[in-house]
Design an enzyme around this catalytic site. Structure first.
Site, short mmCIF file in Angstrom:
data_model
loop_
_atom_site.label_atom_id
_atom_site.label_comp_id
_atom_site.label_asym_id
_atom_site.label_seq_id
_atom_site.Cartn_x
_atom_site.Cartn_y
_atom_site.Cartn_z
CE LYS A 94 38.03 39.06 43.47
NZ LYS A 94 37.53 39.48 44.61
CE1 TYR B 100 37.15 58.52 15.64
CE2 TYR B 100 38.42 57.40 17.49
CZ TYR B 100 37.56 57.32 16.49
OH TYR B 100 37.14 56.16 15.64
C1 LIG Z 1 38.44 39.45 45.80
C2 LIG Z 1 38.55 38.95 47.06
C3 LIG Z 1 39.58 38.41 47.79
C4 LIG Z 1 41.00 38.89 47.35
O1 LIG Z 1 41.27 40.09 47.20
P1 LIG Z 1 42.80 40.83 47.15
O2 LIG Z 1 42.73 41.76 47.72
O3 LIG Z 1 42.96 40.56 45.47
O4 LIG Z 1 43.81 39.53 48.06
C5 LIG Z 1 39.31 37.78 49.06
N1 LIG Z 1 38.24 37.53 49.48
C6 LIG Z 1 36.84 38.20 48.97
C7 LIG Z 1 35.70 37.86 49.50
C8 LIG Z 1 37.29 38.79 47.64
O5 LIG Z 1 35.96 39.14 47.07
#
Ligand SMILES: *Cc1c(COP(=O)(O)O)cnc(C)c1O
Length: 393
Positions: free
Chosen positions: A44, A267
């Site tokens: 993601k 700035y």
């Molecule tokens: C993002 C996510 C993961 C992965 O998390 P990590 O801590 O990066 O391994 C696993 N399960 C869900 C439902 C997530 O949203």
């Protein structure tokens, strides 16, 4: 394969992604979980900033079983590039876009009887079977069927719906402490046991994210959902896993100004020189996804030496004090953050300075810096905002 300069990147600020390290990490994870546990790689947020499309083959060709994303557009992006890779959306998709889920053959998370009915009807109309994963809430209280009898009734009803196939059920750990983890695990396995007793088929049960899959082997179940560890980001503390950070964020000095003691930079003159010095300008800023609140705290590495970012970070540029590196010159490579070797800050250090976590540091990297994909030091491909750029002819 080629060298960096043979490819168009259009700018000097780039993100190098070492595909050999992604592949290595997946292989290490495979060795850790064994052959009977599936590896869902969480890509993601554009593969935690690394570029989901760029890294997916390195994952899937070295032991990954499934790609997980949060949103429909992330899933479609992957399906357009790799129709053969299974992709699960771990979040919820609005009803009006469920036809797209079906069209691209994406696995969808479902956490309500209402939406299951909508998806079932659409699937029947389209003459397809929608693969779904049921989300079960064992205490995180984000999404998921609440942990109760009524939910079991509803999931059983979903399992009988035409056009739907439950391919898995999953929950997510709060990771507060051992006791609360165990409580969630027990609630989850109890719900699975009772659903199976009702004749519901649940082929793939999953609970563990990166930290849980390393620190709590007993919670790996049928599949782990590995995000951070794919990228070599270590958040675990009980178990061990030899992984390597795959990303290096770097740029070059593109301007040098000599200033006198007392003169300010950027700035509001939030920083003033206390000696005559040289200021190097670097063509990256907060619009590339670097935390703006690092002013006065962060360093970058030039010629193996750490130099401070001085003055307010701008959207596209920032300044460093080169006073302690007199040999630094225009065009010098600068590591903004790397893997900690050669005097560089690693992502762990940057996240501590920015008072956030490692996932936040990399997932905020924007589309603007080109991603340079390398294998053992040679460039495989380059992806800029304009798409893939080929080699110079
Ligand atoms: C993002 C996510 C993961 C992965 O998390 P990590 O801590 O990066 O391994 C696993 N399960 C869900 C439902 C997530 O949203």
């Amino acid at each position: 394969m080629g060298t960096m300069s043979e490819y168009a990147t259009y700018r000097e600020t780039v993100i190098e992604v070492k595909l050999d390290r992604i592949a290595y990490n997946v292989e290490q994870i495979r060795a850790m979980v064994g052959k009977d546990v599936k590896i869902a790689a969480v890509v993601k947020a554009n593969g935690y900033g690394h570029g989901a499309v760029g890294i997916a083959p390195a994952i899937m060709e070295h032991g990954g079983d499934l790609l997980c994303v949060a949103t429909l557009s992330e899933a479609i992006e992957l399906k357009l590039a790799y129709p053969q890779y299974p992709v699960l959306i771990m979040g919820l998709t609005p009803d009006e876009y469920l036809p797209d889920v079906l069209q691209y053959g994406i696995l969808q998370t479902v956490d309500s009887l209402r939406q299951a009915r909508v998806l079932s009807e659409l699937a029947v109309q389209a003459g397809v079977t929608a693969g779904i994963h049921i989300k079960y809430d064992t205490g995180f209280h984000r999404i998921g069927f609440p942990d109760c009898e009524k939910s079991l009734d509803e999931i059983e009803e979903i399992s009988r719906m035409e056009g739907l196939k439950i391919e898995g059920i999953f929950s997510h750990l709060v990771l507060l402490d051992d006791e609360s983890n165990l409580k969630q695990y027990q609630a989850f396995t109890e719900a699975i046991r009772r659903l199976r007793a009702r004749g519901v088929t649940l082929p793939c049960c999953h609970l563990a994210d990166s930290i849980a899959s390393v620190d709590y082997p007993e919670y790996r179940m049928d599949m782990i959902r590995a995000g951070a560890i794919i990228y070599g980001l270590k958040g675990f503390h009980k178990g061990s896993l030899d992984i390597r950070q795959a990303l290096v964020f770097k740029t070059r000095i593109n301007h040098i100004t000599e200033i006198r003691a007392g003169e300010g930079v950027s700035y509001d003159f939030m920083w003033r020189a206390d000696r005559d010095t040289r200021i190097g300008t670097l063509p990256f800023g907060y619009a590339d996804g670097y935390p703006r609140n690092l002013r006065g705290k962060a360093f970058v590495t030039v010629r193996g030496r750490r130099v401070p970012i001085v003055g307010v970070l701008c959207m596209d540029q920032c300044m460093v004090d080169l006073g302690d590196v007199p040999e630094a010159q225009l065009g010098d490579e600068v590591v903004i953050y790397g893997d900690g070797t050669g005097g560089t800050l690693d992502i762990q250090e940057i996240s501590q300075l920015a008072e956030t976590n490692k996932n936040d540091i990399v997932s905020r990297l924007t589309a603007r810096p080109p991603r340079i994909y390398t294998k053992n030091g040679s460039v495989e491909s380059v992806k800029t905002m304009l798409g893939d750029t080929g080699r110079f002819q």
